[in-house]
Design a protein around this motif. Sequence first.
Motif, PDB file in Angstrom:
ATOM      1  N   CYS B 121       0.830  -1.206   0.000  1.00 16.90           N
ATOM      2  CA  CYS B 121       0.000   0.000   0.000  1.00 16.90           C
ATOM      3  C   CYS B 121       0.865   1.256   0.000  1.00 16.90           C
ATOM      4  O   CYS B 121       1.717   1.427   0.866  1.00 16.90           O
ATOM      5  N   PHE B 122       0.647   2.154  -0.971  1.00 17.39           N
ATOM      6  CA  PHE B 122       1.504   3.343  -1.048  1.00 17.39           C
ATOM      7  C   PHE B 122       0.969   4.515  -0.224  1.00 17.39           C
ATOM      8  O   PHE B 122       1.521   5.609  -0.293  1.00 17.39           O
ATOM      9  N   VAL B 123      -0.100   4.285   0.551  1.00 15.09           N
ATOM     10  CA  VAL B 123      -0.546   5.322   1.490  1.00 15.09           C
ATOM     11  C   VAL B 123      -0.671   4.774   2.923  1.00 15.09           C
ATOM     12  O   VAL B 123      -1.266   5.417   3.777  1.00 15.09           O
ATOM     13  N   LYS B 124      -0.107   3.629   3.155  1.00 13.75           N
ATOM     14  CA  LYS B 124      -0.139   3.014   4.484  1.00 13.75           C
ATOM     15  C   LYS B 124      -1.565   2.885   5.027  1.00 13.75           C
ATOM     16  O   LYS B 124      -1.839   3.200   6.183  1.00 13.75           O
ATOM     17  N   GLY B 138     -10.019   3.218   5.310  1.00 12.94           N
ATOM     18  CA  GLY B 138     -10.569   3.671   4.042  1.00 12.94           C
ATOM     19  C   GLY B 138     -10.387   5.153   3.779  1.00 12.94           C
ATOM     20  O   GLY B 138     -10.488   5.596   2.636  1.00 12.94           O
ATOM     21  N   ASP B 139     -10.094   5.934   4.832  1.00 10.85           N
ATOM     22  CA  ASP B 139      -9.932   7.369   4.635  1.00 10.85           C
ATOM     23  C   ASP B 139      -8.657   7.713   3.866  1.00 10.85           C
ATOM     24  O   ASP B 139      -8.524   8.798   3.322  1.00 10.85           O
ATOM     25  N   LEU B 140      -7.707   6.763   3.884  1.00 10.02           N
ATOM     26  CA  LEU B 140      -6.451   7.014   3.181  1.00 10.02           C
ATOM     27  C   LEU B 140      -6.462   6.430   1.774  1.00 10.02           C
ATOM     28  O   LEU B 140      -5.700   6.852   0.912  1.00 10.02           O
ATOM     29  N   CYS B 141      -7.342   5.444   1.553  1.00 15.30           N
ATOM     30  CA  CYS B 141      -7.272   4.624   0.346  1.00 15.30           C
ATOM     31  C   CYS B 141      -7.477   5.439  -0.927  1.00 15.30           C
ATOM     32  O   CYS B 141      -8.403   6.223  -1.046  1.00 15.30           O
ATOM     33  N   VAL B 142      -6.542   5.248  -1.889  1.00 14.60           N
ATOM     34  CA  VAL B 142      -6.644   5.903  -3.195  1.00 14.60           C
ATOM     35  C   VAL B 142      -7.431   5.020  -4.172  1.00 14.60           C
ATOM     36  O   VAL B 142      -7.889   5.475  -5.210  1.00 14.60           O
ATOM     37  N   GLY B 143      -7.559   3.756  -3.825  1.00 14.18           N
ATOM     38  CA  GLY B 143      -8.326   2.845  -4.685  1.00 14.18           C
ATOM     39  C   GLY B 143      -7.526   2.291  -5.845  1.00 14.18           C
ATOM     40  O   GLY B 143      -8.073   2.010  -6.902  1.00 14.18           O
ATOM     41  N   ASP B 165     -17.328   6.440  -3.185  1.00 11.79           N
ATOM     42  CA  ASP B 165     -16.396   6.057  -2.128  1.00 11.79           C
ATOM     43  C   ASP B 165     -16.149   4.558  -2.151  1.00 11.79           C
ATOM     44  O   ASP B 165     -16.463   3.851  -1.194  1.00 11.79           O
ATOM     45  N   LEU B 167     -14.363   1.274  -1.545  1.00  9.09           N
ATOM     46  CA  LEU B 167     -13.302   0.910  -0.610  1.00  9.09           C
ATOM     47  C   LEU B 167     -12.940  -0.561  -0.746  1.00  9.09           C
ATOM     48  O   LEU B 167     -13.696  -1.350  -1.316  1.00  9.09           O
TER      49      LEU B 167
END
Lengths: 386, 369
Positions: B121-124, B138-143, B165, B167
């Motif tokens: 995951c590139f946004v941890k 899920g608040d960080l997820c770019v999808g 949204d 997720l």
Amino acid sequence: MSNNQKSFWTPGNVLTAFILAGGLVLTFLRFYKGIGAVTNLDDNNPWGIWIGFDLMCGVALAAGGYVTSASCYLFGLKRYHSAVRPAITTAFLGYFFVVVALMYDLGHPWRLPYPLVYSQGTTSLLFEVGLCVATYVTVLFVEWSPAALEWLGFRKIRNFVIRLTLPLTILGVVLSTMHQSSLGALFLIAPGKLHPLWYSSFLPVFFFMSSMVAGASMVIFEGTLAHKGMHDKMDETHLKEADGVAFGMAKAASFILLGYFFIKVFDITMDNDWQYLATGYGAWFLVEMFGFVALPSFLYALGVREKNLKLVRIASVFGVLGIVINRFNVSMIAFNWQLPAAERYFPSWMEVGISIFVVTLIVTTYRFIATKMPVLYEHPEYKDAH
Amino acid sequence: MDRRKFLSLLGGAGLASAMGATKVKAAGTHTFNGYPDAMGVLHDSTRCIGCRKCEQACAEVNNLPKPEVAYDDLTVLDTKRRTDAKTYTVVNKYNTAGLDHPIFRKQQCNHCQEPACASACFVKAFTKNPDGSVTYNGDLCVGCRYCMVACPFGVPTFEYDDPLDPLVQKCTMCHPRIQEGKLPGCVEKCPKEALTFGRREDLLAIARDRIRKYPERYENHIYGEKEAGGTSWLYLSAVPHTELGMPLVGKTSAPELTSGALGAVPMVVGIWPVLLAGAYGISKRKEKIAAEEQADAVREAIDKTKADADNAMKTALDKAAKDKAAAVDREVKKAVAEAQQSFDEKLAAMQAPAEAEDTDAGNSPEEEA
């Protein structure tokens, strides 16, 4: 310009307008109804052609930018000078539209800057790809900007940017090395899903090496197209140097493809994957290796030796197709190879439609830029350092 | 970002690198064996009867929608299913050769010791918690769905049909319930104790114990002990696990698979500019030397031409001088010869009459010559 006398609605422009209109409809569907409504992606197959073609092939085929500028500015091959601007223009557009295409594939496209500014997942190879592509698209924009600045007449900024050429070129090669290879390295994490003939701990090396071939082949292939469509935009220098550029790139591509062929053989040997060659995937692997690596290498060499431009151009088509086939294999065809046929991925017509839409956007923008700005010719007032 | 935050970030970076320096000493021998008190679940498929109670419990505790086919309808077991964004766990039925009864196997997230999803995951967005669970923010997820590519077990699912949204969804090992001291929903509901919740270390001991006590009942392989670097969920089976649809994954954890490639990055950043600047320097120097050599060659050519011209001139001059001398000589000789001749003639003319008369002035013409 002679274009003004002709009607705007040439067959090419009608087709372009048709594709663009269709693309807008699909774009609306994608963002209004979601990814699931337009794609065949599912929980087993999270990446389709928007990654396999738009991103993987897009980035590889835009490698002409770093290949040409490095040859000219770093390795002193001055006779490639007239090829640098078209290559940088294509590379910039290629990368820019890779990012645009990515917007369709991401679940939360507006969060694309998150990995850079909000939450850095530094253990991810995708983080490296993202960081490098974001930086490189900026570098390419600056490298390309003199064309626009000359067109607009901003002499001072243009002269300043020209002075940055050397550091930008070095930065471009560094960034390209990293993200071209990292695109291959993305799959290192999934040894169980990628077929052994394609999975290798050398995937990053394979991707980097083949990106050079992609860049060189694309310069030749694109040159062929540009000579068909935009011959009147080319100045004497460009026309005089064009054949030399094609032969030079062909020679380089031939050597690199030969080296690539051998490291693939070494890799199969090191992992002892020979037994797979007798399978269906093995046959397909051999098609890739002989039809789209060995054959273009040979055709390029023959074309250079015989000074046969037509042969070199045919070889470039095989070179470009070879890259597409390789990226398709790694990201889709040989990926999830153990899943039963019913669970495998095949793109929907709408996914293909979006990809065609994006390619059309690139071509249309290129035509606009090459028509208006000094790309295929030197601006008469800026002869010094074009 | 205000100044204070910036400075604290800078300080943090400095501290992190200082801490890194102390860690580096042990890096060569350091291995990560998971959190010491990580919990897990042991799934013993010899006990599972395929009742789907775990599926039902999972949906209830996670507020998931009811499935199309009711939980007490076991005909769904006849077709192979997988987890999806609305189903975090499914049980599948496997008919294996040599057994008179089917085997049931539950699937859900295996909660790896070193999760591929978290590594990829590139946004941890994924966290491996000390309680063993792997959870997702899920608040960080770019999808981007790279976690789905990375997961060796094909666990993460995606809400493809949500345009706003979408997720990633997967089993959380009931992380919130564990924090409250409760059992995971599926474990709590299992009527046959096919699922055992506990510390992973203890579960491994239990599993080994069962294999030792009933060697005829079990394959001597605890799936998850070493797979993908080890997972919090562990499996016992009567048949090879691959016959129950368990993927054949190596022992290497995700970070180990990618660390080499990631480690090459700083090397490229450091070495490439040196090599490239070197290539530039070499090509520049070649140009310079070529220019100098050309200048030298031109100078030499000019010098040589000049020297040649001088030589030619000198030769010409010498020749001219010689010619001149020769010409003078010749003229003198000619004049002498002519004079001699004319003297001889005159003498002859004079002698002819003198023979007859007078020979007095015989010497004087010779002196004149």
